[in-house]
Write a protein that holds these residues in place. Structure first.
Motif, short mmCIF file in Angstrom:
data_model
loop_
_atom_site.label_atom_id
_atom_site.label_comp_id
_atom_site.label_asym_id
_atom_site.label_seq_id
_atom_site.Cartn_x
_atom_site.Cartn_y
_atom_site.Cartn_z
N LYS A 49 -8.09 4.04 4.00
CA LYS A 49 -7.25 4.83 3.11
C LYS A 49 -5.93 4.09 2.86
O LYS A 49 -5.27 3.67 3.80
CB LYS A 49 -6.95 6.21 3.70
CG LYS A 49 -8.18 7.08 3.86
CD LYS A 49 -8.65 7.56 2.51
CE LYS A 49 -9.84 8.49 2.65
NZ LYS A 49 -10.52 8.72 1.43
N SER A 50 -5.60 3.93 1.60
CA SER A 50 -4.40 3.19 1.23
C SER A 50 -3.15 3.80 1.84
O SER A 50 -2.25 3.08 2.28
CB SER A 50 -4.25 3.15 -0.29
OG SER A 50 -5.33 2.48 -0.86
N ARG A 51 -3.06 5.11 1.86
CA ARG A 51 -1.86 5.77 2.38
C ARG A 51 -1.60 5.37 3.83
O ARG A 51 -0.48 5.07 4.20
CB ARG A 51 -2.01 7.29 2.24
CG ARG A 51 -0.88 8.13 2.80
CD ARG A 51 0.46 7.99 2.06
NE ARG A 51 0.37 8.18 0.64
CZ ARG A 51 0.64 9.29 -0.02
NH1 ARG A 51 1.03 10.35 0.63
NH2 ARG A 51 0.54 9.33 -1.33
N VAL A 72 -0.34 1.77 3.90
CA VAL A 72 1.03 1.67 3.41
C VAL A 72 2.02 2.20 4.45
O VAL A 72 3.05 1.59 4.72
CB VAL A 72 1.19 2.42 2.07
CG1 VAL A 72 2.65 2.63 1.70
CG2 VAL A 72 0.48 1.66 0.95
N GLN A 73 1.71 3.34 5.03
CA GLN A 73 2.63 3.94 5.99
C GLN A 73 2.82 3.07 7.23
O GLN A 73 3.87 3.13 7.86
CB GLN A 73 2.16 5.35 6.37
CG GLN A 73 2.35 6.32 5.22
CD GLN A 73 1.79 7.70 5.50
OE1 GLN A 73 0.85 7.88 6.26
NE2 GLN A 73 2.36 8.70 4.83
N SER A 101 -1.63 -0.01 -8.45
CA SER A 101 -0.95 1.27 -8.26
C SER A 101 -0.57 1.50 -6.81
O SER A 101 0.28 2.34 -6.52
CB SER A 101 -1.83 2.42 -8.76
OG SER A 101 -3.05 2.44 -8.05
N ILE A 102 -1.15 0.75 -5.88
CA ILE A 102 -0.76 0.91 -4.49
C ILE A 102 0.72 0.50 -4.31
O ILE A 102 1.40 0.99 -3.42
CB ILE A 102 -1.69 0.13 -3.53
CG1 ILE A 102 -1.46 0.60 -2.10
CG2 ILE A 102 -1.49 -1.35 -3.65
CD1 ILE A 102 -2.54 0.16 -1.14
N GLU A 145 2.52 3.61 -5.00
CA GLU A 145 2.34 4.48 -3.84
C GLU A 145 3.29 4.06 -2.71
O GLU A 145 3.89 4.91 -2.05
CB GLU A 145 0.88 4.42 -3.37
CG GLU A 145 0.56 5.39 -2.26
CD GLU A 145 -0.92 5.43 -1.93
OE1 GLU A 145 -1.24 5.93 -0.83
OE2 GLU A 145 -1.75 4.99 -2.74
N VAL A 167 6.81 5.29 -3.39
CA VAL A 167 6.92 6.72 -3.08
C VAL A 167 6.99 6.94 -1.57
O VAL A 167 7.67 7.84 -1.10
CB VAL A 167 5.73 7.49 -3.72
CG1 VAL A 167 5.69 8.93 -3.24
CG2 VAL A 167 5.82 7.43 -5.23
N CYS A 168 6.30 6.08 -0.82
CA CYS A 168 6.32 6.17 0.65
C CYS A 168 7.53 5.46 1.27
O CYS A 168 7.58 5.25 2.47
CB CYS A 168 5.03 5.58 1.22
SG CYS A 168 3.58 6.59 0.90
#
Length: 188
Positions: A48-50, A53-54, A65-66, A69, A72-73
């Motif tokens: 999962k990309s989220r 990224v986190q 688009s990541i 994302e 935004v993170c």
């Protein structure tokens, strides 16, 4: 990937995630070469990309688009290609014009990163105001395994999606013509 890996600060690792749509298009030798680059780690395309990224300190994208994302993170972003969100402040994102400046830009962005929440909110508002609710990749481009919005205002069929997009484009053209006409009247 090699240039980014070589430009990272000491102790950093570069996690590389292949876009799920690209699976099967590259030869195995490509991945073996990636794994031979010091400090490069391959991540499953299904991660999962989220979560990815986190868990990072910086995100580098060509144009994906990541990158948005990540903004935004609250993560700094390096863009190697072109992305619409690269108009956001340099305290959050850097568009790289050439690899010689990459290491310097990464180091500077990591040390000076500052979230500009107002700019981010204005960008999102502008995208929402000027956008049209269609499933562009999944329905119009017919890409498999894409995200599918289920909101009621979206058309269910290909033809409905094309109709939504067409009406949006025509309405924007009419709005622009109306503005142009008013500007011509005001200048005379």
């Amino acid at each position: 990937i090699r240039n980014i890996a070589l430009s990272l600060p000491v102790g950093f690792k570069l996690a590389v995630k292949e876009h799920p749509v690209s699976i099967g298009y590259r030869p195995v030798g490509y991945y073996k070469k990636l794994l031979a680059i010091p400090n490069v780690v391959l991540i499953s395309s299904f991660t999962k990309s989220r979560a990815l990224v986190q868990g990072c300190k910086l995100v580098a994208v060509v144009s994906g688009s990541i990158g948005f994302e990540a903004l935004v993170c609250r993560k700094p972003v390096i863009v190697i290609g072109n992305a619409p969100f690269q108009i956001l402040p340099r305290t959050m994102i850097r568009a790289i014009n050439g690899y010689p400046e990459l290491a310097r830009e990464i180091e500077d962005l990591l040390s000076t990163y500052a979230l500009d929440e107002d700019a981010l909110e204005k960008y999102v508002a502008a995208v929402m105001e000027t956008g049209v609710p269609v499933n562009f990749y999944t329905d119009l481009l017919k890409r498999k395994d894409g995200y599918k919005e289920s909101a009621d205002e979206l058309g269910d069929t290909f033809d409905e999606q094309v109709d939504l997009l067409s009406r949006f484009i025509v309405n924007k053209a009419l709005e622009n013509e109306t503005i142009s006409s008013k500007n011509r009247e005001n200048s005379s």
